[in-house]
Enzyme design. Structure first.
Site, PDB file in Angstrom:
ATOM      1  N   HIS A  21      40.888  -4.527-107.375  1.00  0.00           N
ATOM      2  CA  HIS A  21      39.799  -3.562-107.182  1.00  0.00           C
ATOM      3  C   HIS A  21      38.847  -3.738-108.354  1.00  0.00           C
ATOM      4  O   HIS A  21      39.163  -3.379-109.480  1.00  0.00           O
ATOM      5  CB  HIS A  21      40.413  -2.158-107.146  1.00  0.00           C
ATOM      6  CG  HIS A  21      39.516  -1.111-106.581  1.00  0.00           C
ATOM      7  ND1 HIS A  21      39.069  -1.139-105.273  1.00  0.00           N
ATOM      8  CD2 HIS A  21      38.974   0.013-107.127  1.00  0.00           C
ATOM      9  CE1 HIS A  21      38.300  -0.083-105.043  1.00  0.00           C
ATOM     10  NE2 HIS A  21      38.223   0.616-106.155  1.00  0.00           N
ATOM     11  N   LYS A 166      31.424   2.517-100.012  1.00  0.00           N
ATOM     12  CA  LYS A 166      30.820   2.521-101.353  1.00  0.00           C
ATOM     13  C   LYS A 166      31.112   1.158-101.971  1.00  0.00           C
ATOM     14  O   LYS A 166      32.255   0.691-101.927  1.00  0.00           O
ATOM     15  CB  LYS A 166      31.460   3.664-102.138  1.00  0.00           C
ATOM     16  CG  LYS A 166      31.377   3.625-103.639  1.00  0.00           C
ATOM     17  CD  LYS A 166      31.611   5.036-104.186  1.00  0.00           C
ATOM     18  CE  LYS A 166      32.404   5.069-105.468  1.00  0.00           C
ATOM     19  NZ  LYS A 166      32.518   6.422-106.029  1.00  0.00           N
ATOM     20  N   LYS A 168      31.149  -1.247-105.294  1.00  0.00           N
ATOM     21  CA  LYS A 168      31.201  -1.165-106.750  1.00  0.00           C
ATOM     22  C   LYS A 168      30.386  -2.316-107.307  1.00  0.00           C
ATOM     23  O   LYS A 168      30.724  -3.491-107.071  1.00  0.00           O
ATOM     24  CB  LYS A 168      32.660  -1.277-107.202  1.00  0.00           C
ATOM     25  CG  LYS A 168      33.454  -0.023-106.911  1.00  0.00           C
ATOM     26  CD  LYS A 168      32.997   1.088-107.828  1.00  0.00           C
ATOM     27  CE  LYS A 168      33.904   2.291-107.775  1.00  0.00           C
ATOM     28  NZ  LYS A 168      33.485   3.323-108.714  1.00  0.00           N
ATOM     29  N   ASP A 197      28.049   2.289-106.381  1.00  0.00           N
ATOM     30  CA  ASP A 197      28.411   2.942-107.640  1.00  0.00           C
ATOM     31  C   ASP A 197      28.289   1.908-108.755  1.00  0.00           C
ATOM     32  O   ASP A 197      28.983   0.885-108.737  1.00  0.00           O
ATOM     33  CB  ASP A 197      29.851   3.479-107.572  1.00  0.00           C
ATOM     34  CG  ASP A 197      30.206   4.348-108.773  1.00  0.00           C
ATOM     35  OD1 ASP A 197      29.375   4.464-109.688  1.00  0.00           O
ATOM     36  OD2 ASP A 197      31.317   4.916-108.772  1.00  0.00           O
ATOM     37  N   GLU A 223      25.066   5.796-107.170  1.00  0.00           N
ATOM     38  CA  GLU A 223      25.931   6.590-108.057  1.00  0.00           C
ATOM     39  C   GLU A 223      25.875   6.053-109.484  1.00  0.00           C
ATOM     40  O   GLU A 223      26.048   4.856-109.716  1.00  0.00           O
ATOM     41  CB  GLU A 223      27.363   6.518-107.501  1.00  0.00           C
ATOM     42  CG  GLU A 223      28.378   7.341-108.257  1.00  0.00           C
ATOM     43  CD  GLU A 223      29.704   7.440-107.508  1.00  0.00           C
ATOM     44  OE1 GLU A 223      29.748   7.186-106.272  1.00  0.00           O
ATOM     45  OE2 GLU A 223      30.719   7.759-108.150  1.00  0.00           O
ATOM     46  N   ASP A 248      27.884  11.092-111.447  1.00  0.00           N
ATOM     47  CA  ASP A 248      29.354  11.118-111.498  1.00  0.00           C
ATOM     48  C   ASP A 248      29.799  11.331-112.953  1.00  0.00           C
ATOM     49  O   ASP A 248      30.000  12.469-113.376  1.00  0.00           O
ATOM     50  CB  ASP A 248      29.935   9.834-110.890  1.00  0.00           C
ATOM     51  CG  ASP A 248      31.455   9.857-110.867  1.00  0.00           C
ATOM     52  OD1 ASP A 248      32.040  10.913-111.167  1.00  0.00           O
ATOM     53  OD2 ASP A 248      32.082   8.821-110.559  1.00  0.00           O
ATOM     54  N   LYS A 272      35.332  15.853-109.372  1.00  0.00           N
ATOM     55  CA  LYS A 272      36.656  15.257-109.560  1.00  0.00           C
ATOM     56  C   LYS A 272      37.489  16.271-110.313  1.00  0.00           C
ATOM     57  O   LYS A 272      37.056  16.721-111.385  1.00  0.00           O
ATOM     58  CB  LYS A 272      36.578  13.951-110.364  1.00  0.00           C
ATOM     59  CG  LYS A 272      35.950  12.815-109.577  1.00  0.00           C
ATOM     60  CD  LYS A 272      35.820  11.529-110.360  1.00  0.00           C
ATOM     61  CE  LYS A 272      35.155  10.490-109.445  1.00  0.00           C
ATOM     62  NZ  LYS A 272      34.636   9.334-110.146  1.00  0.00           N
ATOM     63  N   GLU A 326      35.749  10.769-101.026  1.00  0.00           N
ATOM     64  CA  GLU A 326      36.285   9.411-101.177  1.00  0.00           C
ATOM     65  C   GLU A 326      37.783   9.495-101.526  1.00  0.00           C
ATOM     66  O   GLU A 326      38.262   8.762-102.366  1.00  0.00           O
ATOM     67  CB  GLU A 326      35.524   8.659-102.274  1.00  0.00           C
ATOM     68  CG  GLU A 326      35.564   9.355-103.618  1.00  0.00           C
ATOM     69  CD  GLU A 326      34.823   8.629-104.736  1.00  0.00           C
ATOM     70  OE1 GLU A 326      34.027   7.724-104.471  1.00  0.00           O
ATOM     71  OE2 GLU A 326      35.066   8.995-105.905  1.00  0.00           O
TER      72      GLU A 326
HETATM   73  C1  MUC Z   1      34.238   6.313-109.586  1.00  0.00           C
HETATM   74  O1  MUC Z   1      33.591   6.102-110.581  1.00  0.00           O
HETATM   75  O2  MUC Z   1      33.654   6.817-108.659  1.00  0.00           O
HETATM   76  C2  MUC Z   1      36.063   6.144-107.078  1.00  0.00           C
HETATM   77  C3  MUC Z   1      36.249   5.205-106.125  1.00  0.00           C
HETATM   78  C4  MUC Z   1      36.518   3.984-106.765  1.00  0.00           C
HETATM   79  O3  MUC Z   1      36.733   2.900-106.266  1.00  0.00           O
HETATM   80  O4  MUC Z   1      36.478   4.189-108.111  1.00  0.00           O
HETATM   81  C5  MUC Z   1      36.307   5.552-108.343  1.00  0.00           C
HETATM   82  C6  MUC Z   1      35.709   6.006-109.568  1.00  0.00           C
HETATM   83 MG    MG Z   2      31.735   6.909-109.655  1.00  0.00          MG
END
Ligand code: MUC
Ligand code: MG
Length: 373
Positions: A21, A166, A168, A197, A223, A248, A272, A326
């Site tokens: 991941h 989402k 990354k 994000d 994000e 976030d 969170k 999520e």
């Molecule tokens: C984040 O920063 O959002 C949430 C989903 C993911 O893959 O990482 C997180 C942390």
């Molecule tokens: Mg995030």
């Protein structure tokens, strides 16, 4: 005689992920959870979880510091105290220990789980009642490979497991990231909502360039493009673009929410439980956002089933969130330490039923995955 807290045990549990991941600051092959077992004199056990991402890559607490700080400083503040008054115990922790939001969240979860079991109520009922029992769940595409991410998304759509994705980004040069995102959005078209994000990886001028291109590609939400503490920059970005900004890391608790709102932020907040020191703190933040008309998103620090269930009980008490949730953490892990995994179907997850969190440990698996030293 009324119950008191007898003992608090913490366990480091390492579970492998189903695939690497990749985030802007780390690549995870394994998730480490701190599991709290809080035993009370009336025979009730409360479960809690404190989890972060990538050791110290995400924030100032690591799994090891969470465990040490609970064992050394926080547990002694609770052991011997009356079990039932979660507000008083939260205040006691905050009076004597600064920071350590994830450790405090794990303990508060265990207190609420035990209190729910004691009263025969789910945690959501304890908080006033659930307004939703099936919550939408997004999936994060973070394999690091555009083709693999597209295939993964198509499979999730076909399974009717997720229809929001989402991505990354932030680890690669901005143009490369934008090409990756645009290719995925083009492949999925109108079948799916695609968000990104950046996890704080860009400075403001890079963000202006990147967000313009992401907006042109049809991305629905951006994000945390810039560092957490740059509230003024985040407000400028929110005012500059049509695509909404999701705060976030910038919004840990109600205090941050007030600063952003009073500075003119328009956009959305990721909630969170871990950021806000637990369910009560995150609901304070949510209520500030609601009063200010800011949209909400139910976020995760990639917790396993216990932390995910705790979050779901909190989100369930809120009206439907503008950006969904999520809460897919358990699905990213190869195995689980609970007897009955959460039920994911129809693009969402069911709120667990039963007293407390509605979660029972699988003792064999817990023993198997617990760190031995
Ligand atoms: C984040 O920063 O959002 C949430 C989903 C993911 O893959 O990482 C997180 C942390
Ligand atoms: Mg995030």
């Amino acid at each position: 005689m009324s119950s008191v807290i007898e003992s608090i045990e913490t366990l480091l549990v390492d579970l492998p992920t189903i695939r690497p991941h990749k985030l802007s600051m780390t690549t995870m092959a394994c998730q480490t959870m701190v599991i709290v077992r809080m035993r009370h004199s009336d025979g009730i056990e409360g479960l809690g979880e404190g989890t972060t991402i990538g050791g110290l890559a995400y924030g100032p607490e690591s799994p090891e510091s969470i465990k040490t700080n609970i064992d050394t400083y926080l547990a002694p503040l609770l052991v011997g105290q009356p079990s039932g008054n979660v507000h008083a115990l939260r205040a006691r922790l905050n009076r004597h220990a600064r920071g350590n939001a994830i450790a405090k969240s794990a303990l508060e979860t265990a207190l609420l789980d035990a209190q729910g079991k004691r009263l025969g109520l789910s945690v959501a009922d304890l908080l006033g009642g659930a307004r939703q029992t099936h919550l939408p769940v997004l999936w994060t595409l973070a394999s690091g490979d555009t083709r693999k991410d597209i295939d993964e998304a198509l499979l999730r759509l076909e399974q009717r497991r997720h229809c929001d994705f989402k991505l990354k980004i932030g680890a690669n040069p901005v143009d490369q990231d934008v090409r990756h995102v645009a290719a995925i959005k083009e492949a999925l078209g109108d079948r799916a909502s695609v968000r990104v994000d950046v996890n704080q990886a860009w400075d403001e001028s890079t963000a202006v360039r990147g967000i313009q291109a992401l907006q042109d590609a049809g991305i629905e939400l951006v994000e945390q493009a810039i560092p957490a503490r740059e509230h003024a920059g985040l407000i400028r970005l929110a005012n500059r673009f049509n695509v909404p900004m999701l705060a976030d890391e910038a919004v840990q608790d109600a205090r941050d929410a007030i600063d952003l709102v009073s500075g003119g932020f328009s956009g959305a907040f990721a909630l969170k439980i871990a950021k806000s020191g637990g369910i009560q703190g995150v609901l304070e933040l949510a209520h500030v956002a609601q009063a200010a008309g800011i949209g909400l998103y139910g976020g995760t620090l990639l917790e396993g089933s216990i932390g995910t269930a705790a979050s779901l009980h909190a989100w369930a008490t809120l009206p439907e969130m503008a950006w969904g949730t999520e809460m897919f953490g358990p699905l990213l892990l190869k195995d689980d330490i609970v007897a009955e995994p959460l039920s994911y179907h129809e693009f969402g997850v069911d709120l667990p039923q039963g007293a407390g969190l509605g979660i029972t440990l699988d003792e064999d698996k817990l023993a198997h995955y617990s760190r031995k030293n």
